[in-house]
Design a protein around this motif. Sequence first.
Motif: not given
Length: 479
Positions: A365-373
């Motif tokens: 999620a950190t690498e892709k900057k996605d779905a972190y929430q």
Amino acid sequence: MSSTEDIVFKTKLLQLECHFTWALRKEDTDLTDLLNRLEDQINFDLGKKAGVARTYNSIGFVKYLLGSHDEALSHFQRSVELTKECHGEECDKLLVVPCGNLAWLHYNRKDYEECKSYLDQLKDIKEKYPPDSTSVPYPEVLGEKGWTFLKFSLKYYERSKECFRKALELEPDAGEYNAGYAIALYRTETEHTNPTDSPTIKQLRRAIETNPYDDVLKVLLGLRLAVYKKYDEAESLVEKALENSPEHPHVIRYVGIFFRNHGSVDRAVALLKRALERVPNSSLIHHQLALSYKKKQIDLHRAGSHHSKSAEIQRFRNQCIYHLEKAITLKPSFISAMSELALQYGQNQELSKAEEQFQATFQVATEKKDAYQLLLLYYAEFQEYGMRCESLAIKHYMQCLKMGPDKSEGRRSAGHLKRIAEKRISRNPKDAEAFGILGFIHKEKGEKRYAIECYEKALSYEDNAEYLSNLCDLRLSLQ
């Protein structure tokens, strides 16, 4: 080739409209999963040469990104062949993208004569059909660009929407662009309070007018109408789509989601299993099956008598875990499936396995900057219910809420935090931290006066620099 010639070539190539110039970053997608989906799409669209030609074009680019340049070449060439078969002498504008891809591929292979040949073909097309504007491509190009963005990554949905919007300005009655715009809106629009205010519903109706036999559009309209509790029309559309396309995997998948959301979980499972027979490598269908088995677990819990039904609940959890593991094997960067799997491991008391899965998911999620929430919410729930660590649960619920209080994950985190705080206050009416939590919830939701009241109460029971700082900021903001 001299440096001057190379600059001339590169300048011409950079002006082309094709996959190589659309800023498609392989870091933004899972290439293996994308390839599976595109290859499945060819099987769905066998009777539609135009759609298959477009898909071959995208497969060629994915093959290029994977380093298989010979396979990329054959797919780009197949796209050209199918386009000519389908449209005959009227195909020139539709050749812009595959010819652009071929020019770029031959340039990268240092086959400069072939590159020049395709650049000359593109120059002839432009002279034969002068574009209305230097800044707006042909609608055929905008359409292919829109579908490419829609398939490639959710990060490109907004760009897809813009392509279809521009294409419709040029050709407002084109069924393909109306369908693409409707799907792009469906994937990007936030909910409105009234269905008459929803651009997605309006556009889906328009798309169905121009594509009366497209049953995927009908199911999407049914799903969106159900959000607004228009159940009669929604169910009618869904049943009609299923009757007309009982074997279409996309239709079955969406119908399965509809039935799961509206109480017919067994029917959803049966439909999704049927779809899986057609496309066994679909990470999306495995994910939807997992969510259906999760719903069956939840329904049994709510029905009570957990002890007598524990074996059945465990069976459903095992099925859920099995399909989630399959989903992330097929798509290793499937963050929502990874998060759900970690949570299910936790509920299965495989705590070290759950923690390991969560940490792997945080990395992706950190690498892709996605779905972190969403991941923060699930990790907070794991800490609260699996690890029984309320302090870490509170920390991650707060981070989740801070990322977006108006999003569903933020609202759910606020609900968890409120429940924890109120429970603590019921045990100890002078619990300063509990009032601090309530103050934080109100502050993040923009409810400043309520937040001030809570922070004042917290400070009356405990000196705390953070509460005091928040209180001062809130008072200043109201002056």
